[in-house]
Design an enzyme around this catalytic site. Structure first.
Site, PDB file in Angstrom:
ATOM      1  N   GLU A   1      12.635  29.792  39.412  1.00  0.00           N
ATOM      2  CA  GLU A   1      12.837  28.711  40.379  1.00  0.00           C
ATOM      3  C   GLU A   1      14.320  28.353  40.349  1.00  0.00           C
ATOM      4  O   GLU A   1      14.830  27.927  39.313  1.00  0.00           O
ATOM      5  CB  GLU A   1      12.005  27.486  40.020  1.00  0.00           C
TER       6      GLU A   1
ATOM      7  N   ASP B   1       5.505  20.927  44.737  1.00  0.00           N
ATOM      8  CA  ASP B   1       6.580  19.921  44.889  1.00  0.00           C
ATOM      9  C   ASP B   1       6.882  19.614  46.351  1.00  0.00           C
ATOM     10  O   ASP B   1       7.740  18.762  46.626  1.00  0.00           O
ATOM     11  CB  ASP B   1       7.892  20.450  44.282  1.00  0.00           C
TER      12      ASP B   1
HETATM   13  O1  TEU Z   1      10.981  21.323  40.047  1.00  0.00           O
HETATM   14  C1  TEU Z   1      12.384  21.306  40.096  1.00  0.00           C
HETATM   15  C2  TEU Z   1      12.826  20.279  41.022  1.00  0.00           C
HETATM   16  O2  TEU Z   1      13.965  19.933  41.017  1.00  0.00           O
HETATM   17  C3  TEU Z   1      11.842  19.705  41.984  1.00  0.00           C
HETATM   18  O3  TEU Z   1      11.128  18.703  41.320  1.00  0.00           O
HETATM   19  C4  TEU Z   1      12.598  19.143  43.147  1.00  0.00           C
HETATM   20  O4  TEU Z   1      13.698  18.434  42.652  1.00  0.00           O
HETATM   21  C5  TEU Z   1      11.897  18.133  43.959  1.00  0.00           C
HETATM   22  O5  TEU Z   1      10.604  17.964  43.528  1.00  0.00           O
HETATM   23  C6  TEU Z   1      11.996  18.628  45.361  1.00  0.00           C
HETATM   24  O6  TEU Z   1      10.912  18.239  46.099  1.00  0.00           O
HETATM   25  C7  TEU Z   1      10.451  21.862  38.849  1.00  0.00           C
HETATM   26  C8  TEU Z   1       8.947  21.751  38.940  1.00  0.00           C
HETATM   27  O7  TEU Z   1       8.483  22.556  40.033  1.00  0.00           O
HETATM   28  C9  TEU Z   1       8.610  20.300  39.143  1.00  0.00           C
HETATM   29  O8  TEU Z   1       7.214  20.115  39.365  1.00  0.00           O
HETATM   30  C10 TEU Z   1       9.050  19.533  37.900  1.00  0.00           C
HETATM   31  O9  TEU Z   1       8.845  18.157  38.113  1.00  0.00           O
HETATM   32  C11 TEU Z   1      10.546  19.775  37.618  1.00  0.00           C
HETATM   33  O10 TEU Z   1      10.940  21.133  37.732  1.00  0.00           O
HETATM   34  C12 TEU Z   1      10.870  19.375  36.187  1.00  0.00           C
HETATM   35  O11 TEU Z   1      10.238  20.276  35.316  1.00  0.00           O
END
Ligand code: TEU
Ligand code: CA
Length: 543
Positions: free
Chosen positions: A240, A318
């Site tokens: 990611e 997300d």
């Molecule tokens: O997400 C990375 C992240 O930055 C996202 O949360 C984004 O900022 C935001 O939600 C955009 O909509 C990853 C995971 O997918 C997320 O579920 C976690 O909360 C985050 O990392 C921390 O581990």
């Protein structure tokens, strides 16, 4: 061809997928119950969001024990059975690993904060500073400063997410080695690979206020590859990387560099937010410009060349639901849900389907912050409500972009709680579950689910879709049309991303052959020019 290059991967957010024991929370046994459903859909792998021990401040993305399953989801035996049952159906399991940070309840952090001389101190990132004077202006993605003062050891520690998610110090070799040991523990269980949470942050340089794409990032990812991934035949790894450009995408996914198989890039997912430094600018809404969507998607289709490999997605845990975000979840719900499937699934790369996307699940509407679970939305709300934002503004932003939109329980049928649970679900079921559910669509050839099933099966062993060239056609702004072609065959994809009718004129040199799929199956397409109905989408073989 690598096994993942002609397959579709299904993402499961376990808490919301299927509850087998009536406690209102989805679990591993619940997923095992649905393996036949996934096999019939035709997916080649499951990306399983975190199920490890966690205090669930961020619903499992705050891990307190990487090698234990949290009891809410079941046991290690349940997970091993899931791996086995999936493999029997030729479905690999990808574990979601969060190695940028741990939970503040992880034993490493509990030890680290005991004192500055502790063996685990260097596993995390500490800086001097007087209480109340943070070391620098680094901010958390989840609002506020990225620094929290730890009184017992009178230093600040870094957390790019919640304060309960302290960032690991990847400069510390012993920490890295412990992570690789843990990854091998999982790899030896016969999983198909890993999804790597915010992996582009592990090279951070906090003193230079660099978070993504730091100078040592690719050294660490290559070291991870050499210590884990490359030891297993055809392990799939997807990183990611919110800040990736095509150049960075090539660095991560060029097989010669021995790093990852592919990345999730998010450039298309930031086109409806105002320019800002990163994903935390998500709340500054602006309308999508379809010309930008066409340009960005086309850039990624061609910029990796034959060096790297794309993932393809509209949704994840997300992101708001695409049919609500950029389609029409009212009048043209069915047509626009199918449009996004057709538009994406003829592109080059590995498509990901997020649970519920395949039946056209939609966003929810909340009218009070008490209805919101997601820590990111809640932190933003309470941070901004005291900074002059109105409750209406903040709830509107949450309704449009909040992560709970993707986390309402999977809608299996029209019975109470949508067949997700016999108990009270942890998060409310969308009130449209009686019309939008798997059971209503499973045996309906005209359903969204049938469209996904057809697209997933059509990709298998299809050299043209997997390796064919891509060319965007120049059309009216709201028409997104492209060609996939190789030396012997070609497919034309035509989509109208609007509720208005549009004229479409075929390029002169194209000869239409049989239609592959359409969300208006009875609409005439064989003429020099045709009228595209609202949200019309189809694919046709051409010569
Ligand atoms: O997400 C990375 C992240 O930055 C996202 O949360 C984004 O900022 C935001 O939600 C955009 O909509 C990853 C995971 O997918 C997320 O579920 C976690 O909360 C985050 O990392 C921390 O581990
Ligand atoms: Ca349960």
């Amino acid at each position: 061809m690598k096994w993942w290059q002609d397959k579709v991967i299904y993402q499961i957010y376990p808490r919301s997928f299927n509850d087998s024991n009536g406690d209102g929370i989805g679990d591993l046994k619940g997923i095992i119950e649905k393996i036949d459903y996934l096999s019939e859909l035709g997916v080649g792998a499951i990306w399983l969001c975190p199920v490890y021990q966690s205090p669930n401040k961020d619903n499992g993305y705050d891990i307190s024990d990487y090698q234990e399953i949290q009891s809410l989801f079941g046991t290690m035996e349940d997970l091993e059975l899931l791996i086995e049952k999936a493999r029997e159906k030729n479905i690999y399991l990808l574990m979601d690993l969060v190695v940028n940070h741990t939970s503040d309840q992880h034993p490493w952090f509990i030890e680290a904060r005991k004192n500055k001389e502790n063996d685990y101190r260097a596993f995390y990132i500490w800086r001097d500073g007087d209480e109340g004077e943070v070391p620098n202006t680094l901010s958390s993605v989840f609002s506020g400063s990225a620094w929290t003062y730890d009184s017992p050891s009178s230093q600040y520690y870094l957390h790019l997410f919640t304060k309960e998610q302290p960032d690991l110090n990847w400069k510390h070799k012993e920490m890295r080695e412990k992570i690789y040991q843990m990854m091998n523990f999982w790899a030896e269980k016969g999983i198909g690979g890993f999804r790597l949470d915010v992996i582009d942050l592990i090279g951070k340089e906090p003193d230079l206020e660099i978070t993504a794409n730091g100078p040592l990032l690719h050294d660490y990812v290559h070291e991870m590859n050499q210590n884990v991934f490359s030891k297993y035949e055809d392990m799939l790894t997807v990183g990611e990387t919110w800040g990736a450009t095509p150049e960075i995408g090539k660095q991560f996914s060029d097989p010669a560099r021995e790093e990852l198989s592919m990345i999730f890039q998010f450039e298309h997912m930031m086109l409806d937010q105002q320019e800002g430094k990163d994903s935390s600018n998500k709340w500054a809404l602006k309308p999508l410009e379809i010309s930008q969507l066409k340009a960005v998607m086309s850039k990624w289709q061609t910029a990796l060349g034959n060096i790297g490999w794309n993932s393809l997605f509209w949704n994840n845990h997300d992101l708001p639901r695409i049919v609500s975000r950029w389609g029409d979840d009212q009048t043209y719900w069915m047509e626009s849900a199918k449009l996004f499937a057709i538009l994406l699934h003829f592109m080059k790369g590995t498509p990901f389907v997020y649970q519920g996307e395949e039946i056209g699940m939609t966003n929810i509407v909340v009218s009070n912050i008490d209805q919101v679970d997601d820590i990111e939305s809640r932190n933003m709300y309470f941070d901004r409500i005291n900074k002059g934002y109105s409750k209406e503004q903040l709830l509107h932003a949450i309704n449009v972009k909040g992560r709970d939109n993707a986390r309402t329980p999977m809608q299996w049928n029209g019975s109470v709680h949508a067949g997700f649970s016999s108990g009270q679900p942890w998060l409310c079921v969308n009130d449209n579950y009686e019309t939008i559910n798997v059971e209503n669509q499973l045996h309906d050839p005209a359903s969204i689910l049938s469209t996904y099933r057809q697209l997933i099966h059509y990709r298998k062993n299809n050299e043209l879709i997997v390796f064919g060239e891509y060319e965007l056609l120049y059309t009216e702004e709201e028409v997104f049309s492209y060609l996939r072609y190789n030396d012997t065959e070609a497919i034309l994809v035509v989509t109208n991303l609007s509720e208005k009718a549009h004229r479409f004129v075929y390029p002169k040199n194209l000869v239409l052959k049989e239609q592959i799929i359409s969300n208006y199956p009875n609409q005439e397409i064989y003429a020099e020019q045709i009228e595209l109905k609202p949200y019309m989408a189809y694919a046709v073989k051409v010569a």
